[in-house]
Design a protein around this motif. Structure first.
Motif, mmCIF file in Angstrom:
data_model
loop_
_atom_site.group_PDB
_atom_site.id
_atom_site.type_symbol
_atom_site.label_atom_id
_atom_site.label_comp_id
_atom_site.label_asym_id
_atom_site.label_seq_id
_atom_site.Cartn_x
_atom_site.Cartn_y
_atom_site.Cartn_z
ATOM 1 N N GLN A 288 5.982 3.414 -43.988
ATOM 2 C CA GLN A 288 6.839 3.808 -43.419
ATOM 3 C C GLN A 288 7.737 5.128 -43.943
ATOM 4 O O GLN A 288 8.111 5.860 -42.837
ATOM 5 N N THR B 160 -1.795 4.676 -36.658
ATOM 6 C CA THR B 160 -1.521 5.878 -37.858
ATOM 7 C C THR B 160 -2.567 6.983 -37.505
ATOM 8 O O THR B 160 -2.492 8.052 -37.060
ATOM 9 N N LEU C 187 2.531 6.741 -33.941
ATOM 10 C CA LEU C 187 3.399 6.614 -35.036
ATOM 11 C C LEU C 187 4.567 5.510 -34.998
ATOM 12 O O LEU C 187 4.758 4.670 -35.710
ATOM 13 N N GLU C 188 5.122 5.166 -33.530
ATOM 14 C CA GLU C 188 5.990 4.178 -33.353
ATOM 15 C C GLU C 188 5.215 3.057 -33.247
ATOM 16 O O GLU C 188 5.635 1.861 -33.856
ATOM 17 N N GLN D 260 4.717 2.111 -37.040
ATOM 18 C CA GLN D 260 5.946 1.561 -37.537
ATOM 19 C C GLN D 260 6.263 0.303 -37.120
ATOM 20 O O GLN D 260 6.528 -0.768 -37.864
ATOM 21 N N ILE E 185 5.961 8.181 -42.724
ATOM 22 C CA ILE E 185 6.027 8.481 -41.240
ATOM 23 C C ILE E 185 7.387 9.150 -41.246
ATOM 24 O O ILE E 185 7.479 10.052 -40.383
ATOM 25 N N ALA E 186 8.454 8.412 -41.895
ATOM 26 C CA ALA E 186 9.624 9.129 -41.637
ATOM 27 C C ALA E 186 9.916 10.406 -41.880
ATOM 28 O O ALA E 186 10.337 11.202 -41.305
ATOM 29 N N ARG E 187 9.272 10.786 -43.146
ATOM 30 C CA ARG E 187 9.031 12.223 -43.415
ATOM 31 C C ARG E 187 8.678 13.091 -42.681
ATOM 32 O O ARG E 187 8.919 14.074 -42.326
ATOM 33 N N HIS E 188 7.277 12.951 -42.015
ATOM 34 C CA HIS E 188 6.506 13.413 -40.971
ATOM 35 C C HIS E 188 7.216 13.629 -39.864
ATOM 36 O O HIS E 188 7.176 14.829 -39.333
ATOM 37 N N LEU E 189 8.169 12.500 -39.552
ATOM 38 C CA LEU E 189 9.182 12.556 -38.265
ATOM 39 C C LEU E 189 10.192 13.686 -38.628
ATOM 40 O O LEU E 189 11.170 13.719 -37.734
ATOM 41 N N GLY E 190 10.599 13.979 -39.724
ATOM 42 C CA GLY E 190 11.667 14.966 -40.120
ATOM 43 C C GLY E 190 13.041 14.159 -40.538
ATOM 44 O O GLY E 190 13.973 14.579 -40.532
ATOM 45 N N ASP E 191 12.803 12.809 -41.121
ATOM 46 C CA ASP E 191 13.949 11.974 -41.698
ATOM 47 C C ASP E 191 13.587 11.828 -43.039
ATOM 48 O O ASP E 191 13.327 10.739 -43.498
#
Length: 97
Positions: free
Chosen positions: A56, A23, A28-29, A32, A59-65
């Motif tokens: 997790q 992190t 990020l992958e 995760q 990270i999802a929010r950071h990646l736009g999900d």
């Protein structure tokens, strides 16, 4: 750390440390992967399953999900209903807690 985790996916200390380092480095992958390993541990490690799900979610929010982020934050609350950070995360997303 990655090789050590691949050799022993049940090593909670390695998984938690790899999640932290990856992190910090923006990998990020890989983070995760390590966090998923924490959620599948048979015995508790230094990081709780709830915190692994919450990280997790972040990270999802950071990646736009944000939808995946909300789902993972809810899993965190299922693991630990008292996890204030997960409640805050969901409220910041505009989700009902």
């Amino acid at each position: 750390l990655n090789v050590a985790l691949d050799a022993d996916m049940q090593n909670g200390a390695v998984a938690a440390e790899l999640a932290d380092v990856a992190t910090e480095l923006g990998q990020l992958e890989l983070a995760q992967k390590a966090l998923r390993a924490v959620t599948m541990l048979k015995t508790p490690g230094p990081m709780s399953k709830a915190m692994a799900y919450l990280r997790q979610a972040m990270i999802a929010r950071h990646l736009g999900d944000p939808r995946r982020g909300a789902l993972l934050a809810r899993k965190a609350l299922t693991e630990d209903p008292q996890l204030v950070e997960a409640r805050t995360f969901l409220q910041e997303q505009g989700e009902k807690v």
